[in-house]
Design an enzyme around this catalytic site. Structure first.
Site, PDB file in Angstrom:
ATOM      1  CG  ASP A  94      -0.292   0.017   2.530  1.00 28.40           C
ATOM      2  OD1 ASP A  94       0.924   0.235   2.569  1.00 28.40           O
ATOM      3  OD2 ASP A  94      -0.982  -0.177   3.542  1.00 28.40           O
ATOM      4  CG  ASP A 267      -5.698  -5.338   2.564  1.00 28.41           C
ATOM      5  OD1 ASP A 267      -5.139  -4.939   3.604  1.00 28.41           O
ATOM      6  OD2 ASP A 267      -6.415  -4.592   1.870  1.00 28.41           O
ATOM      7  CB  CYS A 305     -10.615 -26.833  10.097  1.00 29.32           C
ATOM      8  SG  CYS A 305      -9.382 -25.546   9.805  1.00 29.32           S
ATOM      9  CB  CYS A 307      -5.858 -24.724   9.917  1.00 30.73           C
ATOM     10  SG  CYS A 307      -6.273 -25.100  11.643  1.00 30.73           S
ATOM     11  CB  CYS A 310      -8.249 -28.156  12.712  1.00 31.58           C
ATOM     12  SG  CYS A 310      -9.029 -26.713  13.494  1.00 31.58           S
ATOM     13  CG  HIS A 337      -8.415 -21.953  12.960  1.00 30.33           C
ATOM     14  ND1 HIS A 337      -8.931 -23.166  12.561  1.00 30.33           N
ATOM     15  CD2 HIS A 337      -9.476 -21.122  13.142  1.00 30.33           C
ATOM     16  CE1 HIS A 337     -10.263 -23.081  12.525  1.00 30.33           C
ATOM     17  NE2 HIS A 337     -10.621 -21.860  12.868  1.00 30.33           N
TER      18      HIS A 337
END
Length: 372
Positions: A94, A267, A305, A307, A310, A337
């Protein structure tokens, strides 16, 4: 040849949702996409390899913070931001404008640029369209954002017009300064909450022919209904063959509404910030892991999940213990996660668009998400 190109794969027939691919000098990534935020050249608590494992094709970093510390010359000396932070996929930076304008009384705006006091040591600094472009060229990011003023909410029509006119003049100066052939400069549509200003500003930017466009000045405190109205109108003014980026939005309900209105890129610091406060994001709402209800809960944060936390069986009871004890590992597990959840969320949205089932996806998600 422009450094950034957009390839449309499929557009939903009932809405403005679209699936595509954005091509950059550091690889291509599918859209819609969520970009994890690495403010200080790192996504807090998460390694580059972990970001790749959870599917991040592009990350965002912050011109304002890197301008102040460690400085653009050091990063240029290191070979650019990709080498400095050991990330070989795409990077968006940015412009620093939002951070500068958030300083309130610590900054002064003129036509030339913005003079401000560093939040680190109080020293006097100056950012302008030219300086922002010079910094971002030193960083070597793939996508560069024009230096703009984010119109606050609320703002009257007179102020929004004056601010947006200056942002347009700054966009012209950014375009003249940005000479790196391997970087793509995006224009930012402003105009506050006024459709006449949004229309004029978007048309002027489109005439300048940027390789991509962001919709700015939203998610700044206005009611969601007003944000969606302005977003719907703004995206209708942008070209179909260029990427569209909604800045600073990271909750799943806002993502699905943004995608429905033709947005490709998002974002936000939200997933990692709330993780550091002990909160997990799930398909049915938020889990505040400090709560006593999880003391004896030996289930993972969300069944199914993928991730790291998990799939390796880390339980709610264990994560609650880590959070309450102030252990860094607990905050890392929550960050991994939450980032995985958003990356999986946009992956499923994209597939629903390709399958012609986006409307059903949106309805089902909102019905389940709002139950808690």
């Amino acid at each position: 040849m422009t450094a950034i190109t957009y390839e449309l794969i499929r557009k939903d027939e009932k809405t403005g949702a679209r699936a595509g691919i954005i091509h950059t000098p550091h690889g291509s990534f599918p859209t819609p996409i969520f970009m994890p935020v690495g403010t200080q050249a790192t996504v807090k608590g998460v390694s580059p390899d972990e970001l790749k494992d959870l599917g991040a094709g592009i990350i965002l970093s912050n011109t304002y913070h890197l301008f102040l510390r460690p400085g653009m010359e050091l990063i240029k000396e290191a070979g650019g931001l990709h080498k400095f932070m050991h990330w070989d996929r795409a990077i968006l930076t940015d412009s620093g404008g939002f951070q500068v304008f958030s300083l309130g009384d610590l900054r002064k705006i003129t036509e030339e640029g913005v003079t401000f006091r560093s939040h680190i040591d109080g020293s006097k600094k100056f950012l302008s369209p030219e300086v922002s472009m010079q910094v971002q060229m030193c960083l070597g990011s793939d996508i560069v954002m024009a230096f703009d003023e984010c119109v606050p909410y609320p703002a009257d029509h007179t102020y929004a017009l004056k601010s947006s006119e200056r942002t347009l003049r700054w966009a012209e100066r950014c375009k003249k300064t940005m000479t790196a052939p391997n970087q793509g400069l995006f224009g930012i549509v402003q105009g506050g909450m006024y459709k006449d200003l949004r229309k004029w500003h978007a048309q002027a930017l489109v005439d300048m022919d940027f390789p991509g466009y962001a919709v700015g000045g939203l998610s700044v405190g206005e009611p969601p209904e007003l944000m969606y109205e302005m977003l719907d109108y703004s995206t209708s003014l942008l070209p179909e063959n260029k990427p569209r980026y909604l800045m600073g939005v990271g909750t799943p309900d806002h993502l699905v509404e943004g995608v429905m209105r033709g947005i490709d890129m998002f974002d936000c610091v939200y997933p990692t910030r709330v993780a550091r406060n002990g909160m997990a994001m799930t398909w049915t709402g938020r889990l505040v892991m400090k709560n006593a209800q999880f003391t004896h809960d030996h289930n993972v944060m969300e069944e199914g999940c993928g991730c790291y936390a998990c799939r390796n069986g880390y339980t709610r009871a264990y994560i609650r213990h880590l959070v309450r004890a102030g252990e860094i590992f607990g905050l890392r597990l929550l960050s991994l996660h939450n980032l995985y959840f958003l990356e999986e969320f946009v992956r499923r949205m994209r597939q629903s668009i390709i399958d012609g089932k986006f409307t059903e996806f949106r309805t089902d998600f909102l019905n389940n998400y709002n139950k808690k």
